[in-house]
Design an enzyme around this catalytic site. Sequence first.
Site, PDB file in Angstrom:
ATOM      1  CG  MET A   1      -2.181   1.158   1.785  1.00 47.98           C
ATOM      2  SD  MET A   1      -2.370   0.850   3.187  1.00 47.98           S
ATOM      3  CE  MET A   1      -1.310   1.001   4.574  1.00 47.98           C
TER       4      MET A   1
ATOM      5  CB  SER B   1       2.346  -4.753   2.816  1.00 46.28           C
ATOM      6  OG  SER B   1       1.764  -4.017   3.892  1.00 46.28           O
ATOM      7  CD  GLN B   2      -2.452  -2.846  -0.730  1.00 46.97           C
ATOM      8  OE1 GLN B   2      -3.045  -2.528   0.411  1.00 46.97           O
ATOM      9  NE2 GLN B   2      -2.643  -2.292  -0.939  1.00 46.97           N
TER      10      GLN B   2
ATOM     11  CG  ASP C   1       4.780  -4.027  11.129  1.00 42.99           C
ATOM     12  OD1 ASP C   1       4.092  -3.425  10.943  1.00 42.99           O
ATOM     13  OD2 ASP C   1       4.657  -4.657   9.837  1.00 42.99           O
TER      14      ASP C   1
ATOM     15  CG  HIS D   1       5.487  -3.036   7.870  1.00 42.10           C
ATOM     16  ND1 HIS D   1       4.622  -4.034   7.613  1.00 42.10           N
ATOM     17  CD2 HIS D   1       4.414  -2.634   6.372  1.00 42.10           C
ATOM     18  CE1 HIS D   1       3.982  -4.836   6.564  1.00 42.10           C
ATOM     19  NE2 HIS D   1       3.606  -4.064   5.935  1.00 42.10           N
TER      20      HIS D   1
END
Length: 301
Positions: free
Chosen positions: A36, A110-111, A228, A284
């Site tokens: 993202m 991530s996503q 994270d 992250h």
Amino acid sequence: MTAALLCFLLAGPVLLVAGSPVHNNGTVPVVLWHGMGDSCCNPLSMGAIKKMIEEEVSGVYVLSLMIGQNVIKDTENGFFMDVNEQVSMVCSQLAQDPKLKGGYNAMGFSQGGQFLRAVAQRCPSPPMKNLISIGGQHQGVYGLPRCPGESSHICDMIRKALNSGAYSDFVQKHLVQAQYWHDPLNDDLYRKYSLFLADINQERAINETYKKNLQLLENFVMVKFLQDTVVDPVDTEWFGFLKTGQAKETETLQESVLYKEDRLGLAAMEKAGKLAFLASEGDHLQFTREWFNTHLLPYLR
Ligand SMILES: *[C@@H]1O[C@H](CO)[C@@H](O)[C@H](O)[C@H]1NC(C)=O
Ligand SMILES: CC(=O)N[C@H]1CO[C@H](CO)[C@@H](O)[C@@H]1O
């Protein structure tokens, strides 16, 4: 992710092999899906990752997915485009790429991690060999504590939309993060109306095709970041989540109904030694090149 990741990458030892690159055509292509607020080709993030893989695996073909016509669209689509549509776009792109015919390894950031899992479950051809999820949210998120740097104003907007009704038809169709919003206090709404996550996680029904396809993977590697501050709860990076009906206690994948009933084939995969749970120190998506080479590179060779 961009700035933080870059400084880690640059701080790491840059071990460039001297001399001309050897074209080793025994390599398996790599497909990357960014996270993202990021895009396919940012030289500070995905661009640097692509380059790093090309340096480490001589002659390898690396495809960093662009969702849309250009980099700006690609970034916007990471917030606002129907995820199921994104997945089917990617499936046809992969199917049309002659270089991927023999199969490929996939790395989702991530996503991008859960999106590539959907690709594995829905589109077995060309075959995905290893799926590496880097800070992916396989059980979704319940909270949006922080967004990557420049996109924080977008995040405020998203947070408002999620609070106003993540499972309304409009929000589901137009907001990517709503499509993996997992509200443990409204489990019935989640199961019924989540257009993306509840579907790929077999919450409504068991799609045997998903179960079969996922098990075709050689390895499903999940990386969790121990410090994270972006993903909530962080357990989701290893397919764990909050226990249903409350928002405090978490459960691991192995404690979940999904695993116990083996609705997705994950228990069978673990038994077959196909699941890897890796942890990295740091926030992250932050890892050093040394960590990457030790833990992830073996899956790309
Ligand atoms: C199961 O998934 C496959 C692959 O995406 C799809 O073609 C099929 O329609 C799904 N079946 C059901 C019952 O949803
Ligand atoms: C058959 C094959 O895989 N050929 C590849 C060899 O390596 C070069 C350089 O990366 C590729 O462009 C070819 O496609």
